[in-house]
Design a protein around this motif. Sequence first.
Motif, PDB file in Angstrom:
ATOM      1  N   ARG A 139      25.987 -27.631  -9.513  1.00  0.00           N
ATOM      2  CA  ARG A 139      25.714 -26.241  -9.890  1.00  0.00           C
ATOM      3  C   ARG A 139      25.408 -26.173 -11.376  1.00  0.00           C
ATOM      4  NH1 ARG A 139      27.343 -22.498  -5.922  1.00  0.00           N
ATOM      5  NH2 ARG A 139      28.659 -23.403  -4.312  1.00  0.00           N
ATOM      6  N   THR A 140      24.690 -25.141 -11.758  1.00  0.00           N
ATOM      7  CA  THR A 140      24.376 -24.924 -13.168  1.00  0.00           C
ATOM      8  C   THR A 140      25.552 -24.245 -13.845  1.00  0.00           C
ATOM      9  OG1 THR A 140      22.043 -24.671 -12.624  1.00  0.00           O
ATOM     10  CG2 THR A 140      22.755 -23.797 -14.749  1.00  0.00           C
ATOM     11  N   VAL A 141      25.854 -24.679 -15.054  1.00  0.00           N
ATOM     12  CA  VAL A 141      26.902 -24.048 -15.851  1.00  0.00           C
ATOM     13  C   VAL A 141      26.266 -23.581 -17.159  1.00  0.00           C
ATOM     14  CG1 VAL A 141      27.692 -26.261 -16.809  1.00  0.00           C
ATOM     15  CG2 VAL A 141      29.202 -24.304 -16.878  1.00  0.00           C
ATOM     16  N   ASN A 142      26.449 -22.306 -17.463  1.00  0.00           N
ATOM     17  CA  ASN A 142      25.985 -21.712 -18.716  1.00  0.00           C
ATOM     18  C   ASN A 142      27.203 -21.382 -19.555  1.00  0.00           C
ATOM     19  OD1 ASN A 142      23.262 -21.653 -17.786  1.00  0.00           O
ATOM     20  ND2 ASN A 142      23.720 -19.794 -16.660  1.00  0.00           N
ATOM     21  N   PHE A 143      27.157 -21.716 -20.844  1.00  0.00           N
ATOM     22  CA  PHE A 143      28.319 -21.453 -21.685  1.00  0.00           C
ATOM     23  C   PHE A 143      27.904 -21.247 -23.134  1.00  0.00           C
ATOM     24  CE2 PHE A 143      27.762 -26.000 -21.401  1.00  0.00           C
ATOM     25  CZ  PHE A 143      28.030 -26.500 -22.670  1.00  0.00           C
ATOM     26  N   SER A 144      28.817 -20.662 -23.879  1.00  0.00           N
ATOM     27  CA  SER A 144      28.598 -20.475 -25.314  1.00  0.00           C
ATOM     28  C   SER A 144      29.869 -20.867 -26.054  1.00  0.00           C
ATOM     29  CB  SER A 144      28.218 -19.027 -25.630  1.00  0.00           C
ATOM     30  OG  SER A 144      29.255 -18.147 -25.276  1.00  0.00           O
ATOM     31  N   ILE A 145      29.663 -21.436 -27.230  1.00  0.00           N
ATOM     32  CA  ILE A 145      30.762 -21.798 -28.119  1.00  0.00           C
ATOM     33  C   ILE A 145      30.718 -20.802 -29.268  1.00  0.00           C
ATOM     34  CG2 ILE A 145      31.779 -23.617 -29.514  1.00  0.00           C
ATOM     35  CD1 ILE A 145      30.075 -25.583 -27.810  1.00  0.00           C
ATOM     36  N   ILE A 146      31.849 -20.148 -29.533  1.00  0.00           N
ATOM     37  CA  ILE A 146      31.904 -19.035 -30.474  1.00  0.00           C
ATOM     38  C   ILE A 146      32.783 -19.414 -31.654  1.00  0.00           C
ATOM     39  CG2 ILE A 146      32.464 -16.594 -30.725  1.00  0.00           C
ATOM     40  CD1 ILE A 146      32.461 -16.824 -27.451  1.00  0.00           C
ATOM     41  N   GLU A 147      32.244 -19.294 -32.857  1.00  0.00           N
ATOM     42  CA  GLU A 147      33.046 -19.590 -34.047  1.00  0.00           C
ATOM     43  C   GLU A 147      34.161 -18.551 -34.177  1.00  0.00           C
ATOM     44  OE1 GLU A 147      32.667 -20.128 -38.873  1.00  0.00           O
ATOM     45  OE2 GLU A 147      30.859 -19.889 -37.697  1.00  0.00           O
ATOM     46  N   ASP A 148      35.364 -19.018 -34.403  1.00  0.00           N
ATOM     47  CA  ASP A 148      36.563 -18.174 -34.513  1.00  0.00           C
ATOM     48  C   ASP A 148      36.745 -17.284 -33.285  1.00  0.00           C
ATOM     49  OD1 ASP A 148      36.993 -19.298 -36.989  1.00  0.00           O
ATOM     50  OD2 ASP A 148      36.156 -17.621 -38.103  1.00  0.00           O
ATOM     51  N   GLY A 149      36.365 -17.757 -32.115  1.00  0.00           N
ATOM     52  CA  GLY A 149      36.464 -16.976 -30.894  1.00  0.00           C
ATOM     53  C   GLY A 149      37.636 -17.376 -30.025  1.00  0.00           C
ATOM     54  N   PHE A 159      41.941 -17.963 -29.346  1.00  0.00           N
ATOM     55  CA  PHE A 159      43.061 -17.022 -29.298  1.00  0.00           C
ATOM     56  C   PHE A 159      43.380 -16.512 -30.701  1.00  0.00           C
ATOM     57  CE2 PHE A 159      47.665 -16.209 -29.452  1.00  0.00           C
ATOM     58  CZ  PHE A 159      47.715 -15.158 -28.558  1.00  0.00           C
ATOM     59  N   ALA A 160      43.416 -15.220 -30.869  1.00  0.00           N
ATOM     60  CA  ALA A 160      43.717 -14.541 -32.132  1.00  0.00           C
ATOM     61  C   ALA A 160      42.763 -14.965 -33.249  1.00  0.00           C
ATOM     62  CB  ALA A 160      45.161 -14.783 -32.541  1.00  0.00           C
ATOM     63  N   GLY A 161      41.527 -15.334 -32.896  1.00  0.00           N
ATOM     64  CA  GLY A 161      40.542 -15.693 -33.894  1.00  0.00           C
ATOM     65  C   GLY A 161      40.754 -17.060 -34.510  1.00  0.00           C
ATOM     66  N   VAL A 206      35.323 -20.545 -26.102  1.00  0.00           N
ATOM     67  CA  VAL A 206      34.268 -20.910 -25.157  1.00  0.00           C
ATOM     68  C   VAL A 206      34.223 -19.852 -24.060  1.00  0.00           C
ATOM     69  CG1 VAL A 206      33.455 -22.638 -23.512  1.00  0.00           C
ATOM     70  CG2 VAL A 206      34.630 -23.361 -25.591  1.00  0.00           C
ATOM     71  N   GLU A 207      33.036 -19.335 -23.780  1.00  0.00           N
ATOM     72  CA  GLU A 207      32.799 -18.474 -22.628  1.00  0.00           C
ATOM     73  C   GLU A 207      31.855 -19.229 -21.714  1.00  0.00           C
ATOM     74  OE1 GLU A 207      31.240 -14.724 -23.885  1.00  0.00           O
ATOM     75  OE2 GLU A 207      33.200 -13.996 -24.518  1.00  0.00           O
ATOM     76  N   TRP A 208      32.157 -19.249 -20.424  1.00  0.00           N
ATOM     77  CA  TRP A 208      31.368 -20.069 -19.506  1.00  0.00           C
ATOM     78  C   TRP A 208      31.219 -19.384 -18.157  1.00  0.00           C
ATOM     79  CZ3 TRP A 208      34.202 -21.062 -15.234  1.00  0.00           C
ATOM     80  CH2 TRP A 208      35.590 -20.970 -15.361  1.00  0.00           C
ATOM     81  N   CYS A 209      30.242 -19.852 -17.394  1.00  0.00           N
ATOM     82  CA  CYS A 209      30.009 -19.328 -16.053  1.00  0.00           C
ATOM     83  C   CYS A 209      29.326 -20.405 -15.219  1.00  0.00           C
ATOM     84  CB  CYS A 209      29.127 -18.087 -16.125  1.00  0.00           C
ATOM     85  SG  CYS A 209      28.826 -17.339 -14.520  1.00  0.00           S
ATOM     86  N   VAL A 210      29.853 -20.656 -14.035  1.00  0.00           N
ATOM     87  CA  VAL A 210      29.259 -21.591 -13.082  1.00  0.00           C
ATOM     88  C   VAL A 210      28.475 -20.763 -12.068  1.00  0.00           C
ATOM     89  CG1 VAL A 210      29.722 -23.366 -11.368  1.00  0.00           C
ATOM     90  CG2 VAL A 210      31.143 -23.232 -13.417  1.00  0.00           C
ATOM     91  N   VAL A 211      27.176 -21.003 -11.999  1.00  0.00           N
ATOM     92  CA  VAL A 211      26.299 -20.220 -11.128  1.00  0.00           C
ATOM     93  C   VAL A 211      26.737 -20.395  -9.670  1.00  0.00           C
ATOM     94  CG1 VAL A 211      23.924 -19.897 -10.333  1.00  0.00           C
ATOM     95  CG2 VAL A 211      24.379 -20.410 -12.731  1.00  0.00           C
ATOM     96  N   GLY A 212      26.919 -19.284  -8.993  1.00  0.00           N
ATOM     97  CA  GLY A 212      27.351 -19.280  -7.604  1.00  0.00           C
ATOM     98  C   GLY A 212      28.855 -19.181  -7.443  1.00  0.00           C
ATOM     99  N   LEU A 213      29.603 -19.361  -8.523  1.00  0.00           N
ATOM    100  CA  LEU A 213      31.066 -19.262  -8.449  1.00  0.00           C
ATOM    101  C   LEU A 213      31.613 -18.229  -9.431  1.00  0.00           C
ATOM    102  CD1 LEU A 213      31.972 -23.020  -8.040  1.00  0.00           C
ATOM    103  CD2 LEU A 213      32.060 -21.227  -6.316  1.00  0.00           C
ATOM    104  N   ASP A 214      30.788 -17.264  -9.801  1.00  0.00           N
ATOM    105  CA  ASP A 214      31.234 -16.146 -10.639  1.00  0.00           C
ATOM    106  C   ASP A 214      31.758 -15.073  -9.691  1.00  0.00           C
ATOM    107  OD1 ASP A 214      31.667 -14.477 -12.798  1.00  0.00           O
ATOM    108  OD2 ASP A 214      29.589 -13.780 -12.873  1.00  0.00           O
ATOM    109  N   ARG A 215      32.923 -15.339  -9.137  1.00  0.00           N
ATOM    110  CA  ARG A 215      33.435 -14.509  -8.042  1.00  0.00           C
ATOM    111  C   ARG A 215      33.873 -13.118  -8.480  1.00  0.00           C
ATOM    112  NH1 ARG A 215      36.538 -19.137  -4.534  1.00  0.00           N
ATOM    113  NH2 ARG A 215      35.002 -20.713  -4.958  1.00  0.00           N
ATOM    114  N   ASN A 216      34.197 -12.944  -9.748  1.00  0.00           N
ATOM    115  CA  ASN A 216      34.566 -11.609 -10.209  1.00  0.00           C
ATOM    116  C   ASN A 216      33.381 -10.897 -10.869  1.00  0.00           C
ATOM    117  OD1 ASN A 216      34.496 -13.264 -12.429  1.00  0.00           O
ATOM    118  ND2 ASN A 216      36.290 -12.383 -13.408  1.00  0.00           N
ATOM    119  N   TRP A 217      32.203 -11.481 -10.794  1.00  0.00           N
ATOM    120  CA  TRP A 217      30.951 -10.911 -11.288  1.00  0.00           C
ATOM    121  C   TRP A 217      30.986 -10.576 -12.773  1.00  0.00           C
ATOM    122  CZ3 TRP A 217      29.653  -6.931  -6.902  1.00  0.00           C
ATOM    123  CH2 TRP A 217      29.432  -7.618  -5.711  1.00  0.00           C
TER     124      TRP A 217
END
Length: 156
Positions: free
Chosen positions: A115-125, A127-129, A134-145
Amino acid sequence: MRDFVTPFKRSAAGTVLGGALGLLALGQTAQAANPLELNFWLSGPKYDGRVAPCEAALSTISSQFQDKESTYWNSSLTITAYGNIHELAYRPWQSDNIPRRFCSGSAMLSDGKVRTVNFSIIEDGGFAGYNQGVEWCVVGLDRNWAFNPACRAAKP
């Protein structure tokens, strides 16, 4: 027959409303912040644009994916391997925004599907900055939309 009570109710409601507006008009005006309220000791975020490469987030994605699947979806799915990891964009918006590196790639799951995985790495993102997030999503398994449709919201 004439109703004497209804006009009295209307005038009483008007009197109460007029009194409330009168009290608001007599309230104190807004004032500028004094020097102690300006938070002059807080320096705020200093974004340097130091965001880790795409490969640095893969272990975090694997562990968070396994936690999410087992905790919320009662599933034993895990990510077993990655391939074709590449950067989509780095700071795609104006320079005043929080620095992010957007990446994509393929993930082999324990059920044998790729499956395809899309993600982003966020500077100071993190816990508590603290640290990178990292925010990520696996295509087809984003069950909570959260990133629907088809994880498109996880891309720039």
